[in-house]
Design a protein around this motif. Structure first.
Motif, PDB file in Angstrom:
ATOM      1  N   MET A 133       0.837  -1.206   0.000  1.00 23.38           N
ATOM      2  CA  MET A 133       0.000   0.000   0.000  1.00 23.38           C
ATOM      3  C   MET A 133       0.872   1.257   0.000  1.00 23.38           C
ATOM      4  O   MET A 133       1.897   1.305   0.665  1.00 23.38           O
ATOM      5  CB  MET A 133      -0.894  -0.010   1.248  1.00 23.38           C
ATOM      6  CG  MET A 133      -2.156   0.792   1.047  1.00 23.38           C
ATOM      7  SD  MET A 133      -3.275   0.635   2.477  1.00 23.38           S
ATOM      8  CE  MET A 133      -2.547   1.808   3.600  1.00 23.38           C
ATOM      9  N   ASP A 134       0.440   2.261  -0.761  1.00 19.92           N
ATOM     10  CA  ASP A 134       1.167   3.523  -0.821  1.00 19.92           C
ATOM     11  C   ASP A 134       1.074   4.275   0.501  1.00 19.92           C
ATOM     12  O   ASP A 134       0.061   4.215   1.169  1.00 19.92           O
ATOM     13  CB  ASP A 134       0.544   4.417  -1.907  1.00 19.92           C
ATOM     14  CG  ASP A 134       1.287   4.253  -3.208  1.00 19.92           C
ATOM     15  OD1 ASP A 134       2.315   3.577  -3.203  1.00 19.92           O
ATOM     16  OD2 ASP A 134       0.817   4.804  -4.218  1.00 19.92           O
ATOM     17  N   HIS A 135       2.160   4.972   0.860  1.00 15.97           N
ATOM     18  CA  HIS A 135       2.082   5.862   2.015  1.00 15.97           C
ATOM     19  C   HIS A 135       1.140   7.002   1.655  1.00 15.97           C
ATOM     20  O   HIS A 135       0.999   7.350   0.484  1.00 15.97           O
ATOM     21  CB  HIS A 135       3.460   6.437   2.331  1.00 15.97           C
ATOM     22  CG  HIS A 135       4.402   5.406   2.844  1.00 15.97           C
ATOM     23  ND1 HIS A 135       4.185   4.729   4.002  1.00 15.97           N
ATOM     24  CD2 HIS A 135       5.562   4.939   2.329  1.00 15.97           C
ATOM     25  CE1 HIS A 135       5.176   3.878   4.200  1.00 15.97           C
ATOM     26  NE2 HIS A 135       6.012   3.977   3.191  1.00 15.97           N
ATOM     27  N   TYR A 136       0.551   7.606   2.676  1.00 17.78           N
ATOM     28  CA  TYR A 136      -0.326   8.750   2.411  1.00 17.78           C
ATOM     29  C   TYR A 136       0.510   9.891   1.843  1.00 17.78           C
ATOM     30  O   TYR A 136       1.593  10.214   2.328  1.00 17.78           O
ATOM     31  CB  TYR A 136      -1.016   9.224   3.705  1.00 17.78           C
ATOM     32  CG  TYR A 136      -1.684  10.544   3.522  1.00 17.78           C
ATOM     33  CD1 TYR A 136      -2.885  10.619   2.827  1.00 17.78           C
ATOM     34  CD2 TYR A 136      -1.090  11.719   3.984  1.00 17.78           C
ATOM     35  CE1 TYR A 136      -3.493  11.844   2.611  1.00 17.78           C
ATOM     36  CE2 TYR A 136      -1.692  12.934   3.772  1.00 17.78           C
ATOM     37  CZ  TYR A 136      -2.902  12.996   3.090  1.00 17.78           C
ATOM     38  OH  TYR A 136      -3.498  14.208   2.864  1.00 17.78           O
ATOM     39  N   LEU A 137       0.028  10.484   0.794  1.00 17.77           N
ATOM     40  CA  LEU A 137       0.711  11.639   0.227  1.00 17.77           C
ATOM     41  C   LEU A 137      -0.253  12.803   0.250  1.00 17.77           C
ATOM     42  O   LEU A 137      -1.411  12.663  -0.137  1.00 17.77           O
ATOM     43  CB  LEU A 137       1.111  11.365  -1.222  1.00 17.77           C
ATOM     44  CG  LEU A 137       2.328  10.492  -1.440  1.00 17.77           C
ATOM     45  CD1 LEU A 137       2.469  10.165  -2.910  1.00 17.77           C
ATOM     46  CD2 LEU A 137       3.580  11.162  -0.929  1.00 17.77           C
ATOM     47  N   PRO A 138       0.209  13.975   0.700  1.00 12.89           N
ATOM     48  CA  PRO A 138      -0.705  15.111   0.701  1.00 12.89           C
ATOM     49  C   PRO A 138      -1.122  15.468  -0.722  1.00 12.89           C
ATOM     50  O   PRO A 138      -0.377  15.204  -1.679  1.00 12.89           O
ATOM     51  CB  PRO A 138       0.114  16.241   1.336  1.00 12.89           C
ATOM     52  CG  PRO A 138       1.516  15.773   1.390  1.00 12.89           C
ATOM     53  CD  PRO A 138       1.542  14.295   1.180  1.00 12.89           C
ATOM     54  N   PRO A 139      -2.316  16.029  -0.896  1.00  9.61           N
ATOM     55  CA  PRO A 139      -2.742  16.356  -2.254  1.00  9.61           C
ATOM     56  C   PRO A 139      -1.835  17.394  -2.904  1.00  9.61           C
ATOM     57  O   PRO A 139      -1.221  18.206  -2.213  1.00  9.61           O
ATOM     58  CB  PRO A 139      -4.160  16.923  -2.052  1.00  9.61           C
ATOM     59  CG  PRO A 139      -4.423  16.959  -0.601  1.00  9.61           C
ATOM     60  CD  PRO A 139      -3.264  16.397   0.131  1.00  9.61           C
ATOM     61  N   VAL A 140      -1.764  17.315  -4.214  1.00 12.95           N
ATOM     62  CA  VAL A 140      -0.964  18.284  -4.975  1.00 12.95           C
ATOM     63  C   VAL A 140      -1.629  19.662  -4.847  1.00 12.95           C
ATOM     64  O   VAL A 140      -2.846  19.782  -4.860  1.00 12.95           O
ATOM     65  CB  VAL A 140      -0.884  17.820  -6.446  1.00 12.95           C
ATOM     66  CG1 VAL A 140      -0.278  18.888  -7.337  1.00 12.95           C
ATOM     67  CG2 VAL A 140      -0.067  16.529  -6.539  1.00 12.95           C
ATOM     68  N   THR A 141      -0.810  20.679  -4.675  1.00 13.93           N
ATOM     69  CA  THR A 141      -1.333  22.045  -4.528  1.00 13.93           C
ATOM     70  C   THR A 141      -0.852  22.944  -5.669  1.00 13.93           C
ATOM     71  O   THR A 141       0.042  22.567  -6.438  1.00 13.93           O
ATOM     72  CB  THR A 141      -0.841  22.681  -3.209  1.00 13.93           C
ATOM     73  OG1 THR A 141       0.587  22.862  -3.323  1.00 13.93           O
ATOM     74  CG2 THR A 141      -1.146  21.833  -1.998  1.00 13.93           C
ATOM     75  N   GLY A 142      -1.410  24.135  -5.705  1.00 14.06           N
ATOM     76  CA  GLY A 142      -0.994  25.127  -6.700  1.00 14.06           C
ATOM     77  C   GLY A 142       0.481  25.477  -6.556  1.00 14.06           C
ATOM     78  O   GLY A 142       1.172  25.722  -7.540  1.00 14.06           O
ATOM     79  N   THR A 143       0.974  25.466  -5.324  1.00 16.22           N
ATOM     80  CA  THR A 143       2.398  25.782  -5.092  1.00 16.22           C
ATOM     81  C   THR A 143       3.287  24.695  -5.703  1.00 16.22           C
ATOM     82  O   THR A 143       4.334  24.987  -6.279  1.00 16.22           O
ATOM     83  CB  THR A 143       2.693  25.874  -3.570  1.00 16.22           C
ATOM     84  OG1 THR A 143       1.640  26.589  -2.951  1.00 16.22           O
ATOM     85  CG2 THR A 143       4.009  26.544  -3.294  1.00 16.22           C
ATOM     86  N   ASP A 144       2.849  23.441  -5.562  1.00 15.22           N
ATOM     87  CA  ASP A 144       3.632  22.331  -6.141  1.00 15.22           C
ATOM     88  C   ASP A 144       3.732  22.491  -7.663  1.00 15.22           C
ATOM     89  O   ASP A 144       4.786  22.267  -8.250  1.00 15.22           O
ATOM     90  CB  ASP A 144       2.973  20.977  -5.845  1.00 15.22           C
ATOM     91  CG  ASP A 144       2.832  20.718  -4.354  1.00 15.22           C
ATOM     92  OD1 ASP A 144       3.569  21.335  -3.580  1.00 15.22           O
ATOM     93  OD2 ASP A 144       1.972  19.900  -3.990  1.00 15.22           O
ATOM     94  N   ILE A 145       2.604  22.848  -8.253  1.00 14.87           N
ATOM     95  CA  ILE A 145       2.579  23.046  -9.716  1.00 14.87           C
ATOM     96  C   ILE A 145       3.563  24.159 -10.079  1.00 14.87           C
ATOM     97  O   ILE A 145       4.347  24.040 -11.024  1.00 14.87           O
ATOM     98  CB  ILE A 145       1.156  23.434 -10.194  1.00 14.87           C
ATOM     99  CG1 ILE A 145       0.160  22.320  -9.907  1.00 14.87           C
ATOM    100  CG2 ILE A 145       1.147  23.852 -11.669  1.00 14.87           C
ATOM    101  CD1 ILE A 145       0.136  21.173 -10.888  1.00 14.87           C
ATOM    102  N   TRP A 146       3.542  25.190  -9.306  1.00 17.87           N
ATOM    103  CA  TRP A 146       4.428  26.349  -9.540  1.00 17.87           C
ATOM    104  C   TRP A 146       5.890  25.894  -9.570  1.00 17.87           C
ATOM    105  O   TRP A 146       6.620  26.173 -10.515  1.00 17.87           O
ATOM    106  CB  TRP A 146       4.179  27.374  -8.414  1.00 17.87           C
ATOM    107  CG  TRP A 146       5.111  28.519  -8.402  1.00 17.87           C
ATOM    108  CD1 TRP A 146       6.246  28.657  -7.657  1.00 17.87           C
ATOM    109  CD2 TRP A 146       5.009  29.719  -9.188  1.00 17.87           C
ATOM    110  NE1 TRP A 146       6.839  29.848  -7.917  1.00 17.87           N
ATOM    111  CE2 TRP A 146       6.109  30.520  -8.848  1.00 17.87           C
ATOM    112  CE3 TRP A 146       4.089  30.182 -10.131  1.00 17.87           C
ATOM    113  CZ2 TRP A 146       6.318  31.767  -9.407  1.00 17.87           C
ATOM    114  CZ3 TRP A 146       4.305  31.424 -10.700  1.00 17.87           C
ATOM    115  CH2 TRP A 146       5.402  32.203 -10.345  1.00 17.87           C
ATOM    116  N   TYR A 147       6.322  25.155  -8.534  1.00 14.30           N
ATOM    117  CA  TYR A 147       7.723  24.730  -8.481  1.00 14.30           C
ATOM    118  C   TYR A 147       8.037  23.679  -9.539  1.00 14.30           C
ATOM    119  O   TYR A 147       9.137  23.660 -10.077  1.00 14.30           O
ATOM    120  CB  TYR A 147       8.088  24.225  -7.078  1.00 14.30           C
ATOM    121  CG  TYR A 147       8.323  25.387  -6.142  1.00 14.30           C
ATOM    122  CD1 TYR A 147       9.446  26.207  -6.292  1.00 14.30           C
ATOM    123  CD2 TYR A 147       7.417  25.706  -5.147  1.00 14.30           C
ATOM    124  CE1 TYR A 147       9.654  27.301  -5.477  1.00 14.30           C
ATOM    125  CE2 TYR A 147       7.619  26.806  -4.318  1.00 14.30           C
ATOM    126  CZ  TYR A 147       8.735  27.591  -4.493  1.00 14.30           C
ATOM    127  OH  TYR A 147       8.939  28.681  -3.694  1.00 14.30           O
TER     128      TYR A 147
END
Ligand code: SF4
Length: 170
Positions: free
Chosen positions: A1-15
């Motif tokens: 099972m995958d570890h929990y990953l926080p949802p992708v955010t606008g900031t992530d897209i930016w970087y």
């Protein structure tokens, strides 16, 4: 099972559209060299946050600068200082349009470059959506990597807070 990953955010897209290594370092909360006088993380953020004001709207995956309705059309407006990080700005806005779409709201984007006194219309076309989905998937993969992607020299390295970390000794 995958570890929990926080949802992708606008900031992530930016970087993601600036530097994938930087995205990994930010996601893993690796502190940049804040004593470096040339640190430009603030500059990135200044541009990222643009000229934020009271009208910003929190949509969970990020904060948009302004929401307006003109002739029945819902417009998501993002205000950036300049077009220096245009690709990042464009995809960040597309990401917000996608969030609206998921909420059942068809919206278009308006990207304003304040210093250049110009604006651009941004639409979630099928082609843009596919590119965006690919980026979101890739961000998830990058986040799961145990080590950051190797550094690649780009024009933003010169002003990046991680420059010592990536290019020590050069
Ligand atoms: S110095 Fe360059 S390679 Fe390293 S994180 Fe910054 S932009 Fe990316």
């Amino acid at each position: 099972m995958d570890h929990y990953l926080p949802p992708v955010t606008g900031t992530d897209i930016w970087y993601y559209f600036i530097c994938k290594r930087e995205l990994w370092l930010m996601l893993h909360e690796i502190a940049p060299n804040e004593e470096d006088e040339n640190v430009e993380i603030g500059r990135f953020l200044q541009d990222y946050y643009g000229t934020r004001g009271k009208e910003e709207v929190d949509i969970g995956a990020g904060k948009i600068d302004r929401l307006k309705k003109v002739k029945g059309e819902v417009i998501v407006q993002e205000i950036k200082k300049s077009s220096k990080f245009k690709e990042s700005s464009r995809f960040q806005l597309l990401f917000y349009l996608y969030q609206f779409e998921k909420m059942g709201v068809q919206a278009v984007g308006e990207l304003t470059f304040a210093e250049e006194r110009r604006k651009e219309r941004v639409e979630l076309t099928e082609e843009n959506r596919q590119k965006l989905m690919k980026a979101v998937e890739h961000i998830r993969k990058i986040a799961k990597q145990p080590v950051p992607p190797p550094p690649k020299k780009i024009k933003f390295c010169r002003q990046c807070a991680y420059r010592e970390y990536c290019w020590a000794g050069e």
